[in-house]
Design a protein around this motif. Structure first.
Motif, PDB file in Angstrom:
ATOM      1  N   ARG A 195      47.372 -31.601   6.894  1.00 56.10           N
ATOM      2  CA  ARG A 195      47.018 -31.334   5.501  1.00 56.10           C
ATOM      3  C   ARG A 195      46.263 -32.503   4.877  1.00 56.10           C
ATOM      4  O   ARG A 195      46.483 -33.661   5.224  1.00 56.10           O
ATOM      5  CB  ARG A 195      48.275 -31.057   4.674  1.00 56.10           C
ATOM      6  N   ILE A 223      50.548 -32.231   0.157  1.00 47.95           N
ATOM      7  CA  ILE A 223      51.185 -32.771   1.359  1.00 47.95           C
ATOM      8  C   ILE A 223      52.676 -33.023   1.143  1.00 47.95           C
ATOM      9  O   ILE A 223      53.079 -33.591   0.126  1.00 47.95           O
ATOM     10  CB  ILE A 223      50.502 -34.097   1.769  1.00 47.95           C
ATOM     11  N   ASP A 224      53.463 -32.608   2.113  1.00 48.78           N
ATOM     12  CA  ASP A 224      54.877 -32.978   2.181  1.00 48.78           C
ATOM     13  C   ASP A 224      54.964 -34.120   3.195  1.00 48.78           C
ATOM     14  O   ASP A 224      54.954 -33.893   4.405  1.00 48.78           O
ATOM     15  CB  ASP A 224      55.712 -31.781   2.642  1.00 48.78           C
ATOM     16  N   LYS A 225      55.046 -35.341   2.708  1.00 51.01           N
ATOM     17  CA  LYS A 225      54.955 -36.504   3.588  1.00 51.01           C
ATOM     18  C   LYS A 225      56.142 -36.643   4.541  1.00 51.01           C
ATOM     19  O   LYS A 225      56.064 -37.406   5.509  1.00 51.01           O
ATOM     20  CB  LYS A 225      54.795 -37.780   2.757  1.00 51.01           C
ATOM     21  N   ALA A 226      57.187 -35.913   4.287  1.00 53.15           N
ATOM     22  CA  ALA A 226      58.343 -35.978   5.187  1.00 53.15           C
ATOM     23  C   ALA A 226      58.191 -35.036   6.378  1.00 53.15           C
ATOM     24  O   ALA A 226      58.818 -35.245   7.421  1.00 53.15           O
ATOM     25  CB  ALA A 226      59.620 -35.642   4.428  1.00 53.15           C
ATOM     26  N   ASP A 276      54.839 -32.922   6.963  1.00 50.74           N
ATOM     27  CA  ASP A 276      53.478 -32.558   7.358  1.00 50.74           C
ATOM     28  C   ASP A 276      52.795 -33.664   8.161  1.00 50.74           C
ATOM     29  O   ASP A 276      53.155 -34.840   8.067  1.00 50.74           O
ATOM     30  CB  ASP A 276      52.624 -32.268   6.117  1.00 50.74           C
ATOM     31  N   ASN A 277      51.787 -33.273   8.915  1.00 53.34           N
ATOM     32  CA  ASN A 277      50.837 -34.220   9.490  1.00 53.34           C
ATOM     33  C   ASN A 277      49.748 -34.436   8.443  1.00 53.34           C
ATOM     34  O   ASN A 277      49.263 -33.471   7.836  1.00 53.34           O
ATOM     35  CB  ASN A 277      50.223 -33.668  10.779  1.00 53.34           C
ATOM     36  N   TYR A 278      49.352 -35.687   8.234  1.00 55.02           N
ATOM     37  CA  TYR A 278      48.382 -35.959   7.177  1.00 55.02           C
ATOM     38  C   TYR A 278      47.676 -37.288   7.436  1.00 55.02           C
ATOM     39  O   TYR A 278      47.966 -37.989   8.424  1.00 55.02           O
ATOM     40  CB  TYR A 278      49.071 -35.978   5.808  1.00 55.02           C
ATOM     41  N   SER A 336      46.811 -41.003   5.856  1.00 56.17           N
ATOM     42  CA  SER A 336      47.209 -41.972   4.845  1.00 56.17           C
ATOM     43  C   SER A 336      46.384 -43.235   5.036  1.00 56.17           C
ATOM     44  O   SER A 336      46.466 -43.881   6.086  1.00 56.17           O
ATOM     45  CB  SER A 336      48.700 -42.303   4.976  1.00 56.17           C
ATOM     46  N   VAL A 374      49.023 -39.711  10.304  1.00 52.59           N
ATOM     47  CA  VAL A 374      50.483 -39.705  10.321  1.00 52.59           C
ATOM     48  C   VAL A 374      50.922 -38.362  10.895  1.00 52.59           C
ATOM     49  O   VAL A 374      50.651 -37.312  10.314  1.00 52.59           O
ATOM     50  CB  VAL A 374      51.077 -39.898   8.911  1.00 52.59           C
ATOM     51  N   ASN A 432      53.999 -36.158  11.786  1.00 49.45           N
ATOM     52  CA  ASN A 432      55.432 -35.875  11.710  1.00 49.45           C
ATOM     53  C   ASN A 432      55.835 -34.790  12.699  1.00 49.45           C
ATOM     54  O   ASN A 432      57.006 -34.676  13.063  1.00 49.45           O
ATOM     55  CB  ASN A 432      55.818 -35.434  10.295  1.00 49.45           C
TER      56      ASN A 432
END
Length: 274
Positions: A141, A145-148, A150-152, A154, A159, A161
């Motif tokens: 994404r 984004i759900d940082k806990a 999702d892959n994203y 930064s 990152v 996950n």
């Protein structure tokens, strides 16, 4: 083979005579644990058959013949569908040109599908970053984004996950992005109207099967990300892997000379390093 058994089978005190007195089934089991090519394993078994005059080796030699034959047939089939790294670079260059031409138009409204395809190539080709598995980028994404979970992206890192080896390879979670790729992705994210880094023409995220078909359409052959990862490993990382192999060979030789195992040498080194 003798050194392998000493190092990996807790047989440091075993003599060469004791090793050769093992049964054909034991020798076969040891061979199958090693990383030697099947042809080499077959040759070793044939040599043991001659030295020992034990006909029980024949069945194992025939088994290795079948494995060699199957691998040859598989390699021939794979070769037909294989693409070279040079061909991949040529395709990437063509799409890069298409994007550059499109972006130079006066209306400043780029063809998102062409741009999106180029980004897909950038991510999977091994030119700008090491190619990962399909699923790692499918749901990456760039918005909402759900940082806990999702892959994203930064700053200048990927990152991850969610990826296949998340538990066994935690070091693969944070991956730096090269300056060149980061520049490309930053421009793309400003234009991308969706929540996802890459997307289908209907603006929905790719499914694994849809993305595989897309890649095959791009490269014009039955090429998957797994195939590209293999090409990348054999073409780009070949020298690095050769160096690692040479280091391992030297370690095995030194361990044999010292009458110990490679694992023991590594343990001592790690203790000394603290």
């Amino acid at each position: 083979m003798f050194n392998y058994a000493k190092q990996h089978r807790d047989a440091e005190n075993e003599t060469l005579r004791e090793f050769f007195e093992k049964s054909p089934s034991e020798h076969y089991a040891i061979l199958m644990e090693t990383s030697k090519p099947d042809q080499s394993k077959r040759s070793i078994l044939s040599a043991l058959r001659v030295i020992s005059d034990d006909t029980d080796y024949v069945d194992y030699i025939r088994t290795m013949n079948e494995l060699v034959s199957e691998k040859y047939a598989h390699d021939q089939k794979t070769k037909k569908n294989k693409i070279s790294m040079d061909e991949i670079r040529k395709i990437e260059k063509e799409y890069r040109k298409l994007v550059a031409i499109d972006m130079s138009m006066d209306d400043k409204q780029p063809n998102l599908d062409v741009y999106n395809t180029w980004i897909l190539i950038c991510l999977t080709s091994g030119i700008y970053c090491s190619p990962r598995r399909l699923a790692d980028f499918i749901y990456m994404r760039i918005k909402n984004i759900d940082k806990a979970n999702d892959n994203y992206i930064s700053k200048q890192t990927f990152v991850f996950n969610k990826y296949k080896t998340v538990h066994s390879s935690p070091q693969s979670k944070i991956v730096p992005i090269s300056n060149e790729l980061y520049f490309i992705l930053r421009r793309w994210m400003q234009l991308n109207p969706t929540d996802y880094l890459i997307f289908q023409p209907n603006r929905q995220p790719y499914t694994p099967s849809a993305l595989t078909k897309k890649l095959q359409k791009i490269y014009g052959k039955s090429v998957s990300v797994s195939a590209i990862r293999s090409i990348y490993t054999s073409s780009v990382l070949r020298e690095d892997l050769k160096e690692v192999e040479e280091i391992n060979d030297r370690l095995e030789q030194k361990a044999a000379e010292m009458g110990t195992s490679v694992n023991m040498l590594k343990t001592v080194y790690l203790k000394e390093r603290g």
